[in-house]
Design an enzyme around this catalytic site. Structure first.
Site, PDB file in Angstrom:
ATOM      1  N   ILE A 211       0.793  -1.317   0.103  1.00 15.24           N
ATOM      2  CA  ILE A 211       0.317  -0.149   0.068  1.00 15.24           C
ATOM      3  C   ILE A 211       0.640   1.164  -0.205  1.00 15.24           C
ATOM      4  O   ILE A 211       0.515   1.845  -1.181  1.00 15.24           O
ATOM      5  CB  ILE A 211      -0.906   0.347   1.019  1.00 15.24           C
ATOM      6  CG1 ILE A 211      -1.981  -1.368   1.084  1.00 15.24           C
ATOM      7  CG2 ILE A 211      -1.730   1.066   1.005  1.00 15.24           C
ATOM      8  CD1 ILE A 211      -2.998  -1.131   2.107  1.00 15.24           C
ATOM      9  N   GLU A 230       9.176   6.450  10.581  1.00 16.06           N
ATOM     10  CA  GLU A 230      10.448   5.241  11.568  1.00 16.06           C
ATOM     11  C   GLU A 230      11.418   4.199   9.880  1.00 16.06           C
ATOM     12  O   GLU A 230      11.730   4.279  11.015  1.00 16.06           O
ATOM     13  CB  GLU A 230       9.371   4.844  12.618  1.00 16.06           C
ATOM     14  CG  GLU A 230       8.882   3.878  11.174  1.00 16.06           C
ATOM     15  CD  GLU A 230       7.627   2.947  12.530  1.00 16.06           C
ATOM     16  OE1 GLU A 230       7.294   3.596  13.248  1.00 16.06           O
ATOM     17  OE2 GLU A 230       7.469   2.139  12.772  1.00 16.06           O
TER      18      GLU A 230
HETATM   19  N1  COA Z   1      -8.789 -11.907   9.734  1.00 16.08           N
HETATM   20  C1  COA Z   1      -7.433 -12.919   9.266  1.00 16.08           C
HETATM   21  N2  COA Z   1      -6.830 -12.689   8.529  1.00 16.08           N
HETATM   22  C2  COA Z   1      -7.076 -11.671   8.632  1.00 16.08           C
HETATM   23  C3  COA Z   1      -7.682 -10.032   8.983  1.00 16.08           C
HETATM   24  C4  COA Z   1      -8.530 -10.649   9.556  1.00 16.08           C
HETATM   25  N3  COA Z   1      -9.193  -9.738   9.890  1.00 16.08           N
HETATM   26  N4  COA Z   1      -6.893  -9.499   8.103  1.00 16.08           N
HETATM   27  C5  COA Z   1      -5.260  -9.897   8.039  1.00 16.08           C
HETATM   28  N5  COA Z   1      -5.393 -11.319   7.501  1.00 16.08           N
HETATM   29  C6  COA Z   1      -4.601 -11.526   7.212  1.00 16.08           C
HETATM   30  C7  COA Z   1      -4.145 -11.342   5.200  1.00 16.08           C
HETATM   31  O1  COA Z   1      -4.593 -11.809   4.515  1.00 16.08           O
HETATM   32  C8  COA Z   1      -3.180 -11.601   5.738  1.00 16.08           C
HETATM   33  O2  COA Z   1      -2.187 -13.130   4.575  1.00 16.08           O
HETATM   34  P1  COA Z   1      -1.737 -14.130   4.348  1.00 16.08           P
HETATM   35  O3  COA Z   1      -0.039 -13.652   4.189  1.00 16.08           O
HETATM   36  O4  COA Z   1      -2.181 -15.148   3.971  1.00 16.08           O
HETATM   37  O5  COA Z   1      -1.856 -13.421   2.409  1.00 16.08           O
HETATM   38  C9  COA Z   1      -2.061 -11.245   7.132  1.00 16.08           C
HETATM   39  O6  COA Z   1      -2.526 -11.537   7.537  1.00 16.08           O
HETATM   40  C10 COA Z   1      -1.619 -10.216   6.508  1.00 16.08           C
HETATM   41  O7  COA Z   1      -2.297  -9.538   6.371  1.00 16.08           O
HETATM   42  P2  COA Z   1      -1.764  -8.410   4.932  1.00 16.08           P
HETATM   43  O8  COA Z   1      -3.372  -7.355   5.174  1.00 16.08           O
HETATM   44  O9  COA Z   1      -0.777  -8.676   4.318  1.00 16.08           O
HETATM   45  O10 COA Z   1      -1.061  -7.431   6.727  1.00 16.08           O
HETATM   46  P3  COA Z   1       0.254  -6.427   6.535  1.00 16.08           P
HETATM   47  O11 COA Z   1       1.353  -6.793   5.591  1.00 16.08           O
HETATM   48  O12 COA Z   1      -0.265  -5.542   5.619  1.00 16.08           O
HETATM   49  O13 COA Z   1       1.001  -5.748   7.410  1.00 16.08           O
HETATM   50  C11 COA Z   1       0.025  -4.634   9.946  1.00 16.08           C
HETATM   51  C12 COA Z   1      -0.224  -4.999   7.402  1.00 16.08           C
HETATM   52  C13 COA Z   1      -1.298  -4.027  10.620  1.00 16.08           C
HETATM   53  C14 COA Z   1      -0.132  -5.925  10.086  1.00 16.08           C
HETATM   54  C15 COA Z   1       1.294  -4.521   9.722  1.00 16.08           C
HETATM   55  O14 COA Z   1       0.566  -2.572   8.561  1.00 16.08           O
HETATM   56  C16 COA Z   1       1.529  -4.012  11.059  1.00 16.08           C
HETATM   57  O15 COA Z   1       2.617  -4.462  11.887  1.00 16.08           O
HETATM   58  N6  COA Z   1       0.873  -2.526  11.421  1.00 16.08           N
HETATM   59  C17 COA Z   1       1.193  -1.889  13.217  1.00 16.08           C
HETATM   60  C18 COA Z   1       2.781  -1.404  13.212  1.00 16.08           C
HETATM   61  C19 COA Z   1       2.796  -0.225  12.460  1.00 16.08           C
HETATM   62  O16 COA Z   1       1.637   0.506  12.220  1.00 16.08           O
HETATM   63  N7  COA Z   1       4.379   0.320  12.202  1.00 16.08           N
HETATM   64  C20 COA Z   1       4.526   1.560  11.642  1.00 16.08           C
HETATM   65  C21 COA Z   1       4.600   1.692  10.163  1.00 16.08           C
HETATM   66  S1  COA Z   1       5.957   0.544  10.088  1.00 16.08           S
END
Ligand code: COA
Length: 427
Positions: A211, A230
């Site tokens: 994204i 960060e």
């Molecule tokens: N229910 C079930 N599964 C879910 C889900 C839900 N509500 N939401 C996501 N998933 C699954 C996805 O399908 C994906 O599975 P896959 O790996 O088998 O495809 C997995 O969980 C990860 O989801 P995704 O949307 O790909 O996560 P991401 O890699 O884009 O990361 C966060 C998203 C929220 C985990 C990440 O941004 C994070 O750790 N944020 C917290 C820390 C932060 O914001 N720091 C500041 C920026 S560095």
């Protein structure tokens, strides 16, 4: 003292030692391989870390009683161990970790680092990941280093003098690369929608992943963007080259990109090497809301796993399964809100599991961790649109969020809003 192998360098570790490990793409994984080798001959060591890479072997049940990991952010290398009870997760804002070390609230005996070769004055650089490691270096008694001549020499708070290092070994090894994620139609659409919320002159924070990259790809006609973040990845490079990102309107660190770590391709690592335009600073500073707010028009862009109809943002667990961590999300959501003209975005695909699960849900799954509270959240964006939740009532929020949920879930969400929350929403 120079030694030949990682295991020799680690020989100064003792029973009960509490060890900090530099993290992210700078994880000194050769030292961690050595740690797995020597751990069976020690008792009760603890490895504190943010998000190490290539260290799955430390989750081996055979190390129980010898070494236990304590992760401030859970990733691929620790997720399974945490879910099996073989490692611990500590929820904490990224900005708070150095404070734990400096105040002595979290004692440290040793620190493991991967640094560049020393310059003419004996200074090595922590390279692409400064985070809480600088604080750890200020307090830990024993410093053990992997000197990797391929680690970029970055500027900022990254320097460590050779005299501070107790044991080191040298090995030239390419850094593990994080290739740019594949863009799907969904992430491209989300990126376009987020980009529409970005104004000329904004000072951006954004994380890694599809994204942020899709968003950056849509900013080619913007002007005078700045970066105070960060972490950053390859998506910024074309915008720096074209002059869209020039940091010219920043009030704090004008003309420079500010970060605490970077992750990406070799091109990214070449860009930050010996480049004073990029300052790698202590995470206690980069993520301090009092610092973030000094820039105007801060735009913080983060992601989530689930958002409920009132705007509570879960980002660190899928129900009770810990997935990641709190990280700097709240540091920047709050810092952006305090900045003059600042805004924040939580951007996520509307569904998971191939469209089977709506990530906008009436209630968070039992056990889900709220990272951004409903009082802090501002914009939520999916491929279906933008919901502005700031200063909106629960009913207005539920309506706005249902409009950006996947169409097949909207009617059920409206019924749930009424049944679960007593909200009469119009869709
Ligand atoms: N229910 C079930 N599964 C879910 C889900 C839900 N509500 N939401 C996501 N998933 C699954 C996805 O399908 C994906 O599975 P896959 O790996 O088998 O495809 C997995 O969980 C990860 O989801 P995704 O949307 O790909 O996560 P991401 O890699 O884009 O990361 C966060 C998203 C929220 C985990 C990440 O941004 C994070 O750790 N944020 C917290 C820390 C932060 O914001 N720091 C500041 C920026 S560095």
């Amino acid at each position: 003292m120079r030694v030949e192998t990682a295991a020799e360098a680690l020989s100064i570790l003792a029973d009960n030692d509490i060890i900090w490990c530099q993290s992210m793409a700078a994880t000194p994984y050769k030292l961690l391989e050595g740690l797995a080798e020597i751990a069976p001959s020690r008792k009760n060591m603890t490895l504190l870390q943010l998000h190490t890479e290539h260290s799955e072997m430390l989750g081996d049940a055979a190390l129980s009683g010898h070494l236990r990991q304590r992760a401030f952010f859970v990733g691929k290398s620790t997720r399974e161990a945490v879910s099996e009870g073989l490692a611990d997760y500590v929820p904490i804002f990224l900005s708070e970790i150095p404070k734990l070390f400096r105040s002595g609230e979290q004692h440290l005996d040793a620190v493991l680092i991967q640094v560049s070769a020393p310059d003419a004055h004996g200074n090595c650089s922590l390279g692409i990941s400064v985070e809480a490691t600088r604080a750890a270096l200020q307090v830990a008694k024993k410093v053990i280093a992997w000197v990797n001549p391929k680690m970029p020499r970055t500027h900022g708070d990254s320097f460590v003098h050779m005299s501070r290092i107790d044991r080191y070994f040298e090995l030239a090894q390419d850094l593990p690369l994080h290739q740019r994620p594949q863009q799907s139609k969904t992430t491209l659409r989300i990126g376009e929608r987020v980009a529409e919320l970005i104004n000329d002159g904004d000072c951006l924070q954004m994380g890694i992943g599809a994204i942020p990259d899709a968003t950056l790809g849509c900013l080619t006609h913007h002007r005078d963007l700045g970066i105070h973040t960060e972490m950053f990845s390859d998506g910024v490079l074309p915008l720096v080259t074209s002059g869209v990102i020039n940091n010219s309107r920043k009030r704090k660190h004008r003309g420079r990109i500010v970060t605490t770590f970077a992750m990406g391709s070799q091109e990214l690592y070449d860009f930050v090497d010996d480049n004073p335009q990029v300052a790698f600073l202590d995470v206690e500073y980069t993520n301090d809301t009092a610092v973030i707010r000094q820039n105007k028009q801060v735009m913080a862009i983060n992601s989530a796993l689930q958002v409920d109809l009132t705007g509570q943002v879960c980002a660190d667990s899928i129900g009770t399964k810990v997935y990641s961590g709190v990280g700097g999300q709240m540091d920047f959501v709050r810092g952006a809100s305090l900045s003059e003209g600042g805004r924040s975005v939580i951007a996520l695909p509307a569904t998971a599991a191939g469209g089977q699960i709506s990530r906008i849900s009436a209630m968070l799954a039992p056990g889900a961790g709220v990272v951004t509270t409903r009082a802090h959240v501002h914009y939520v964006v999916t491929e279906y649109g933008v919901a502005n939740l700031r200063a909106r009532s629960l009913t207005e929020r539920a309506e706005a969020l249902i409009h950006i949920a996947a169409p097949q879930f909207r009617e059920q969400l409206a019924r749930d809003a009424c049944d679960d929350w007593g909200l009469r929403v119009k869709i």
